[in-house]
Design a protein around this motif. Structure first.
Motif, PDB file in Angstrom:
ATOM      1  N   ALA A   1      -8.229  -4.821  -4.658  1.00 13.13           N
ATOM      2  CA  ALA A   1      -7.412  -3.607  -4.776  1.00 13.13           C
ATOM      3  C   ALA A   1      -8.317  -2.391  -4.940  1.00 13.13           C
ATOM      4  O   ALA A   1      -9.405  -2.479  -5.536  1.00 13.13           O
ATOM      5  N   TYR A   2      -7.851  -1.254  -4.407  1.00 11.41           N
ATOM      6  CA  TYR A   2      -8.546   0.019  -4.570  1.00 11.41           C
ATOM      7  C   TYR A   2      -7.545   1.074  -5.026  1.00 11.41           C
ATOM      8  O   TYR A   2      -6.371   1.035  -4.636  1.00 11.41           O
ATOM      9  N   ALA A   3      -8.019   2.005  -5.833  1.00  8.26           N
ATOM     10  CA  ALA A   3      -7.158   3.102  -6.277  1.00  8.26           C
ATOM     11  C   ALA A   3      -7.932   4.409  -6.250  1.00  8.26           C
ATOM     12  O   ALA A   3      -9.071   4.483  -6.721  1.00  8.26           O
TER      13      ALA A   3
ATOM     14  N   LEU B   1      -8.106   3.665 -15.073  1.00  2.00           N
ATOM     15  CA  LEU B   1      -7.484   2.407 -14.680  1.00  2.00           C
ATOM     16  C   LEU B   1      -7.828   1.466 -15.817  1.00  2.00           C
ATOM     17  O   LEU B   1      -8.975   1.066 -15.991  1.00  2.00           O
TER      18      LEU B   1
ATOM     19  N   TRP C   1      -2.823   3.823  -3.466  1.00  4.14           N
ATOM     20  CA  TRP C   1      -2.995   2.437  -3.904  1.00  4.14           C
ATOM     21  C   TRP C   1      -3.139   1.528  -2.696  1.00  4.14           C
ATOM     22  O   TRP C   1      -2.268   1.503  -1.832  1.00  4.14           O
ATOM     23  N   THR C   2      -4.245   0.807  -2.655  1.00  9.22           N
ATOM     24  CA  THR C   2      -4.460  -0.222  -1.639  1.00  9.22           C
ATOM     25  C   THR C   2      -4.376  -1.567  -2.336  1.00  9.22           C
ATOM     26  O   THR C   2      -5.245  -1.912  -3.149  1.00  9.22           O
ATOM     27  N   ALA C   3      -3.321  -2.295  -2.061  1.00  9.01           N
ATOM     28  CA  ALA C   3      -3.063  -3.553  -2.764  1.00  9.01           C
ATOM     29  C   ALA C   3      -4.076  -4.623  -2.366  1.00  9.01           C
ATOM     30  O   ALA C   3      -4.592  -4.617  -1.242  1.00  9.01           O
TER      31      ALA C   3
ATOM     32  N   VAL D   1      -1.581   9.256  -6.479  1.00  8.64           N
ATOM     33  CA  VAL D   1      -2.319   8.003  -6.369  1.00  8.64           C
ATOM     34  C   VAL D   1      -2.248   7.475  -4.942  1.00  8.64           C
ATOM     35  O   VAL D   1      -1.188   7.517  -4.311  1.00  8.64           O
TER      36      VAL D   1
ATOM     37  N   LEU E   1       0.700   0.256 -11.269  1.00  4.28           N
ATOM     38  CA  LEU E   1       0.688   0.418  -9.818  1.00  4.28           C
ATOM     39  C   LEU E   1       1.183  -0.834  -9.110  1.00  4.28           C
ATOM     40  O   LEU E   1       1.621  -0.765  -7.962  1.00  4.28           O
TER      41      LEU E   1
ATOM     42  N   TYR F   1      -1.461  -3.840 -12.979  1.00  7.49           N
ATOM     43  CA  TYR F   1      -2.551  -2.908 -12.703  1.00  7.49           C
ATOM     44  C   TYR F   1      -2.136  -1.534 -13.229  1.00  7.49           C
ATOM     45  O   TYR F   1      -1.299  -0.856 -12.641  1.00  7.49           O
TER      46      TYR F   1
ATOM     47  N   ASP G   1       0.845  -1.190   0.000  1.00  6.78           N
ATOM     48  CA  ASP G   1       0.000   0.000   0.000  1.00  6.78           C
ATOM     49  C   ASP G   1       0.888   1.250   0.000  1.00  6.78           C
ATOM     50  O   ASP G   1       1.875   1.308   0.737  1.00  6.78           O
TER      51      ASP G   1
END
Length: 260
Positions: free
Chosen positions: A200-202, A161, A185-187, A183, A130, A140, A103
Motif C-alpha cells: 500500500a502507498y499513501a 500514518l 490511497w493505493t491499496a 489523500v 483508509l 490502515y 484505490d
C-alpha cells in the motif's frame, strides 16, 4: 583524369548529396511524440477549493449519514448530524462507509473543539482509516489529533500514518479551526495464496501541505507490535470514535473519487 580519380570524385559527390537528405529524413519532428488517444474523461472541478468534483462519491454532505453504518455491527450510523457537520459519538463507536473501495482520492475536513483539554494522545484523538479491516483488525489509519501545540510521539501526531510514517512537517491549525486531509490511497494487492504482491502507498496533503509523499506502508497500522499485511480485496473507509480519549470531534465535506 584517370578512371580511378573520376570514380573517387563521383563517390564524394554522391556522399555530399545523400548525407543532407538522410539527415533531413531522420530529423525528429514534434508530431513524433504527440499522443492523441485515448482522450481523458472530462471531470468538472468543484466550484470552490475542497468542493467535490463532478465524478466524486459524496460520503457526507452535511445532511445525513445514509452512506455510513456502525463499524461494529453494520446497523445505521448513530453519530450526531447538525448544522452541516457530523460529530463523534463515543457511545455509538466507530462508523464506516457502506461502500468498499480499492484505490481512491479522498477529501475529509475535521475540527478539534476550541476548548480541548488533555495532552498527548488524550487530546482530540480520532482517525481516518483508509481501509477498515473489520472490528478485529487494525486497518490502515491516518491519525487525527490536536498537534498544534501538543507533544506526543511523532509517528502518532496528526498527519501521521499511525505508528509508521512521521509527517514531513506539522501543518496543524489551532483547535476550533477546520482542517483538511486530501489523500491518494493505493491499496495493497495480494497473490492467490494471500501473500503480498504490491504494498500500500499513501500520499497525504494536510491543510494543503504535503505531509506524506507516496509512503510505502509495511502493513496495517498497529498500536502494539510490528505492522503486517493481511489479504483483502476492497474495504470501507472508517472514522474512529476513540473512547475515553475522544473529545467531540467534528467532520464535514467528505467525498471520494475511485481511481482506475
Amino acid at each position: 583524369m584517370s578512371i580511378r580519380l573520376s570514380h573517387l570524385l563521383s563517390l564524394t559527390l554522391l556522399v555530399s548529396v545523400t548525407l543532407p537528405l538522410a539527415a533531413q529524413q531522420t530529423k525528429p519532428k514534434p508530431e513524433d511524440t504527440e499522443v492523441w488517444e485515448p482522450v481523458p474523461q472530462v471531470v468538472t472541478p468543484g466550484a470552490t477549493c475542497g468542493a467535490p468534483p463532478s465524478d466524486a462519491i459524496i460520503l457526507f454532505d452535511g445532511k445525513n449519514l445514509d452512506e455510513w453504518v456502525s463499524a461494529q455491527d453494520h446497523t445505521p450510523a448513530q453519530w450526531t448530524v447538525a448544522d452541516g457537520i457530523v460529530t463523534v459519538s463515543k457511545s455509538a463507536g466507530n462508523i464506516e462507509t457502506k461502500r468498499k473501495f480499492k484505490d481512491y482520492q479522498l477529501h475529509v475536513e475535521w475540527k478539534i473543539p476550541e476548548n480541548i483539554t488533555g495532552s498527548g494522545q488524550a487530546r482530540g484523538n480520532s482517525g481516518v482509516f483508509l481501509a477498515s479491516m473489520g472490528p478485529g483488525d487494525a486497518g490502515y489509519e491516518l491519525q487525527v489529533l490536536d498537534s498544534y501545540n501538543n507533544k506526543t510521539y511523532v509517528n502518532g501526531q496528526a498527519g501521521s500514518l499511525y505508528k509508521q510514517a512521521i509527517p514531513l512537517v506539522n501543518a496543524n491549525r489551532k483547535p476550533g479551526e477546520w482542517q483538511s486531509y486530501d489523500v491518494v490511497w493505493t491499496a495493497p494487492t495480494f497473490n492467490a495464496d494471500g501473500s503480498l504482491k504490491t504494498p500500500a502507498y499513501a500520499t497525504v496533503f494536510f491543510n494543503g501541505v504535503l505531509v506524506e509523499n507516496h509512503f510505502e506502508l509495511k502493513g496495517q497500522t498497529l498500536y502494539i507490535g510490528k505492522p503486517f499485511y493481511k489479504a483483502y480485496d476492497s474495504a470501507p473507509i472508517k472514522l474512529q470514535a476513540h473512547g475515553d480519549h475522544s473529545e467531540p470531534i467534528s467532520f464535514r465535506n467528505i467525498w471520494v473519487r475511485e481511481l482506475p
